[in-house]
Design an enzyme around this catalytic site. Structure first.
Site, PDB file in Angstrom:
ATOM      1  N   GLY A  50      31.408  21.203  14.198  1.00  0.00           N
ATOM      2  CA  GLY A  50      32.442  21.153  15.243  1.00  0.00           C
ATOM      3  C   GLY A  50      32.282  22.260  16.275  1.00  0.00           C
ATOM      4  CB  THR A  51      29.282  24.274  17.196  1.00  0.00           C
ATOM      5  OG1 THR A  51      28.825  24.049  15.871  1.00  0.00           O
ATOM      6  CG2 THR A  51      29.020  25.679  17.642  1.00  0.00           C
ATOM      7  CB  THR A  52      30.105  20.605  20.796  1.00  0.00           C
ATOM      8  OG1 THR A  52      28.851  20.587  20.124  1.00  0.00           O
ATOM      9  CG2 THR A  52      29.925  20.307  22.260  1.00  0.00           C
ATOM     10  CD1 TRP A  53      37.132  19.805  20.521  1.00  0.00           C
ATOM     11  CD2 TRP A  53      37.250  19.144  18.375  1.00  0.00           C
ATOM     12  NE1 TRP A  53      38.345  19.193  20.340  1.00  0.00           N
ATOM     13  CE2 TRP A  53      38.450  18.786  19.029  1.00  0.00           C
ATOM     14  CE3 TRP A  53      37.093  18.832  17.029  1.00  0.00           C
ATOM     15  CZ2 TRP A  53      39.481  18.130  18.371  1.00  0.00           C
ATOM     16  CZ3 TRP A  53      38.131  18.167  16.372  1.00  0.00           C
ATOM     17  CH2 TRP A  53      39.310  17.830  17.032  1.00  0.00           C
ATOM     18  CG  HIS A 112      24.618  27.473  14.143  1.00  0.00           C
ATOM     19  ND1 HIS A 112      25.899  26.967  14.201  1.00  0.00           N
ATOM     20  CD2 HIS A 112      23.889  26.714  14.998  1.00  0.00           C
ATOM     21  CE1 HIS A 112      25.927  25.949  15.060  1.00  0.00           C
ATOM     22  NE2 HIS A 112      24.726  25.785  15.554  1.00  0.00           N
ATOM     23  NE  ARG A 134      32.673  16.662  10.801  1.00  0.00           N
ATOM     24  CZ  ARG A 134      31.970  15.922  11.645  1.00  0.00           C
ATOM     25  NH1 ARG A 134      30.930  16.432  12.265  1.00  0.00           N
ATOM     26  NH2 ARG A 134      32.312  14.674  11.876  1.00  0.00           N
ATOM     27  CE1 TYR A 200      34.722  17.807  14.598  1.00  0.00           C
ATOM     28  CE2 TYR A 200      35.526  16.233  12.988  1.00  0.00           C
ATOM     29  CZ  TYR A 200      34.954  16.501  14.212  1.00  0.00           C
ATOM     30  OH  TYR A 200      34.609  15.462  15.045  1.00  0.00           O
ATOM     31  NE  ARG A 266      27.032  10.803  14.469  1.00  0.00           N
ATOM     32  CZ  ARG A 266      27.485  10.040  13.476  1.00  0.00           C
ATOM     33  NH1 ARG A 266      27.200   8.760  13.454  1.00  0.00           N
ATOM     34  NH2 ARG A 266      28.209  10.551  12.497  1.00  0.00           N
ATOM     35  CE  LYS A 267      30.026   5.676  13.796  1.00  0.00           C
ATOM     36  NZ  LYS A 267      30.081   5.271  12.384  1.00  0.00           N
TER      37      LYS A 267
HETATM   38  P1  A3P Z   1      29.527  13.351  14.402  1.00  0.00           P
HETATM   39  O1  A3P Z   1      28.039  13.354  14.389  1.00  0.00           O
HETATM   40  O2  A3P Z   1      30.133  13.158  13.041  1.00  0.00           O
HETATM   41  O3  A3P Z   1      30.094  12.413  15.392  1.00  0.00           O
HETATM   42  P2  A3P Z   1      28.390  20.482  16.480  1.00  0.00           P
HETATM   43  O4  A3P Z   1      29.188  20.563  17.725  1.00  0.00           O
HETATM   44  O5  A3P Z   1      28.696  21.571  15.507  1.00  0.00           O
HETATM   45  O6  A3P Z   1      26.956  20.293  16.758  1.00  0.00           O
HETATM   46  O7  A3P Z   1      28.906  19.174  15.718  1.00  0.00           O
HETATM   47  C1  A3P Z   1      28.710  17.900  16.276  1.00  0.00           C
HETATM   48  C2  A3P Z   1      29.758  16.975  15.696  1.00  0.00           C
HETATM   49  O8  A3P Z   1      31.014  17.223  16.342  1.00  0.00           O
HETATM   50  C3  A3P Z   1      29.417  15.521  15.961  1.00  0.00           C
HETATM   51  O9  A3P Z   1      30.004  14.814  14.864  1.00  0.00           O
HETATM   52  C4  A3P Z   1      30.151  15.267  17.268  1.00  0.00           C
HETATM   53  O10 A3P Z   1      30.402  13.908  17.526  1.00  0.00           O
HETATM   54  C5  A3P Z   1      31.438  16.033  17.036  1.00  0.00           C
HETATM   55  N1  A3P Z   1      32.087  16.442  18.296  1.00  0.00           N
HETATM   56  C6  A3P Z   1      31.505  16.891  19.419  1.00  0.00           C
HETATM   57  N2  A3P Z   1      32.412  17.138  20.359  1.00  0.00           N
HETATM   58  C7  A3P Z   1      33.619  16.818  19.824  1.00  0.00           C
HETATM   59  C8  A3P Z   1      34.950  16.833  20.336  1.00  0.00           C
HETATM   60  N3  A3P Z   1      35.203  17.220  21.560  1.00  0.00           N
HETATM   61  N4  A3P Z   1      35.933  16.439  19.504  1.00  0.00           N
HETATM   62  C9  A3P Z   1      35.675  16.044  18.233  1.00  0.00           C
HETATM   63  N5  A3P Z   1      34.433  16.001  17.704  1.00  0.00           N
HETATM   64  C10 A3P Z   1      33.414  16.386  18.490  1.00  0.00           C
END
Ligand code: A3P
Length: 300
Positions: A50-53, A112, A134, A200, A266-267
Site C-alpha cells: 500500500g506504499t503508493t496509496w 522498504h 497488509r 491497508y 491494479r485492483k
Molecule cells: P493489488 O495488486 O492487490 O491491486 P504498493 O503501492 O506498495 O506497490 O502496492 C500496490 C498495491 O496497492 C496494488 O494492489 C495496488 O492496486 C494498490 N493500490 C495502489 N494505489 C492504491 C490506492 N490509491 N488505493 C488503494 N489501493 C491502491
C-alpha cells in the site's frame, strides 16, 4: 550469506533481510550518507503493501489547500516521483545525492527496509515514520502481478509458485515479510520511536478514521471547518485507486527509475489472493503467519 530468489537472482543477507547486490550498496550509501532532519517524514512498507496509496495520502494531506485542483502535484506526477525511495532512487548511485529538490519542509521520503536498518540511517533524529502493512497473501499476489508487469509477461502460475516458495522462506527484497512487519510493530509500541502503524485493510474499511489518524500524527489535523467542508472526503477521493489510475499521468508516465506508472495501480481489493492461492498454499502461509505473529499482539 547469499541465496537465490524466485527469478534466479542472487540475494544477500544484510541486517537479517535480503537484498540484491546494487540495492545493498544503496542501503549502505543511505545509512552512511543520510543527514536526517527532525521534521522529516518517512513512509515505510514492505513492497506491495500500500506504499503508493500512503505516499499519495501523505502528499495530499501536506499539500491541502495550497494548489488549485488542476495544479495539484498528484495530478501532475506519480506518487513515487513525488516521494522517492532512499534505496531505490536517492542513494542508488551515491552516498551524497542531490537534495535540492527537498528545499521545503517537511521532506517526505520512503523506504522498504525494516526498522532496525532504517534507524541506523536516522541516527537518533526524531523523524516521523509511517508504516503500512497488509495481509501477506494479498501482498504476494500483488507482487506476482507487479513482477510480471515489470518483466512484460503474462502473470504465469509457475512464477506465483516460485514466489510463494521464496516468500515462505523469507527470501525476497526486504524479507522475511513477517520480521519486517514486526520490526515496525514493536517500534510503534515504543513512544520514543515515533512510528504510526497503519494497515491497508483498515484504510479500506474505515478510510476517514485512518486518514484523520495520519493527519494528527503528522501534526496537521483537520480543523472543524475542514471536516465540515468535506476536506477529508476530497483527499480520499483524490487518492482513490480509481482516480489515480485514471489520471493521464498515471496511464502514460514512467517513474524516474523506469517503471510504468500504471503498474502501481491494479485492483486494490482485500482478499483477492483467494482467487489465486490453492487451499494448501493458504494453509501453509497462514500457519507461518500464526507462528510468527502469535503473541505479538498484532491483529490479523
Ligand atoms: P493489488 O495488486 O492487490 O491491486 P504498493 O503501492 O506498495 O506497490 O502496492 C500496490 C498495491 O496497492 C496494488 O494492489 C495496488 O492496486 C494498490 N493500490 C495502489 N494505489 C492504491 C490506492 N490509491 N488505493 C488503494 N489501493 C491502491
Amino acid at each position: 550469506p547469499s541465496d537465490i530468489d524466485f527469478v534466479g537472482r542472487e540475494l544477500f543477507k544484510y541486517q537479517e533481510s535480503w537484498y540484491g547486490n546494487k540495492m545493498l550498496q544503496a542501503i549502505i550509501n543511505f545509512q552512511r550518507g543520510f543527514e536526517p532532519q527532525d521534521t522529516d517524514i518517512i513512509i515505510a512498507s514492505f513492497p506491495k503493501a500500500g506504499t503508493t496509496w500512503l505516499k499519495a495520502l501523505t502528499v495530499a494531506l501536506l499539500e491541502r489547500s495550497k494548489h488549485s485542483s488542476d495544479a495539484h502535484p498528484l495530478r501532475l506526477d506519480n506518487p513515487h516521483n513525488l516521494v522517492p525511495f532512499f534505496e531505490l532512487d536517492l542513494y542508488a548511485k551515491s552516498s551524497k545525492p542531490d537534495m535540492t529538490n527537498f528545499s521545503s519542509t517537511p521532506r517526505v521520503f520512503a523506504t522498504h527496509v525494516p526498522l532496525h536498518t532504517l534507524q541506523e540511517a536516522l541516527k537518533n533524529s526524531s523523524c516521523k515514520i509511517v508504516y503500512v502493512w497488509r495481509n501477506v497473501k494479498d501482498v504476494l499476489v500483488s507482487y506476482w502481478y507487479f513482477k510480471s508487469a515489470l518483466m512484460k509477461v503474462e502473470a504465469e502460475r509457475s512464477l506465483l509458485e516460485s514466489m510463494f516458495e521464496s516468500f515462505c522462506r523469507g527470501v525476497s527484497y526486504g524479507g522475511p515479510f513477517w520480521e519486517h512487519v514486526l520490526s515496525y510493530w514493536r517500534g510503534s509500541l515504543e513512544e520514543s520511536q515515533n512510528v504510526l502503524f497503519l494497515k491497508y485493510e483498515d484504510l479500506k474499511t474505515e478510510p476517514r478514521v485512518q486518514l484523520k489518524r495520519l493527519a494528527e500524527f503528522l501534526d496537521c489535523p483537520f480543523t472543524v471547518e475542514e471536516e465540515e467542508n468535506g476536506s477529508v472526503e476530497e483527499i480520499l477521493e483524490l487518492c482513490s485507486l480509481r482516480n489515480l489510475k485514471n489520471l493521464e499521468i498515471n496511464k502514460i508516465g514512467i517513474t524516474s527509475r523506469g517503471v510504468d506508472h500504471k503498474n502501481f495501480f491494479r485492483k486494490g481489493e482485500v482478499g483477492d489472493s483467494k482467487n489465486y492461492l490453492t487451499p494448501e498454499m493458504e494453509k501453509r502461509i497462514d500457519m507461518i503467519t500464526e507462528d510468527k505473529f502469535g503473541g505479538s499482539g498484532l491483529k490479523l
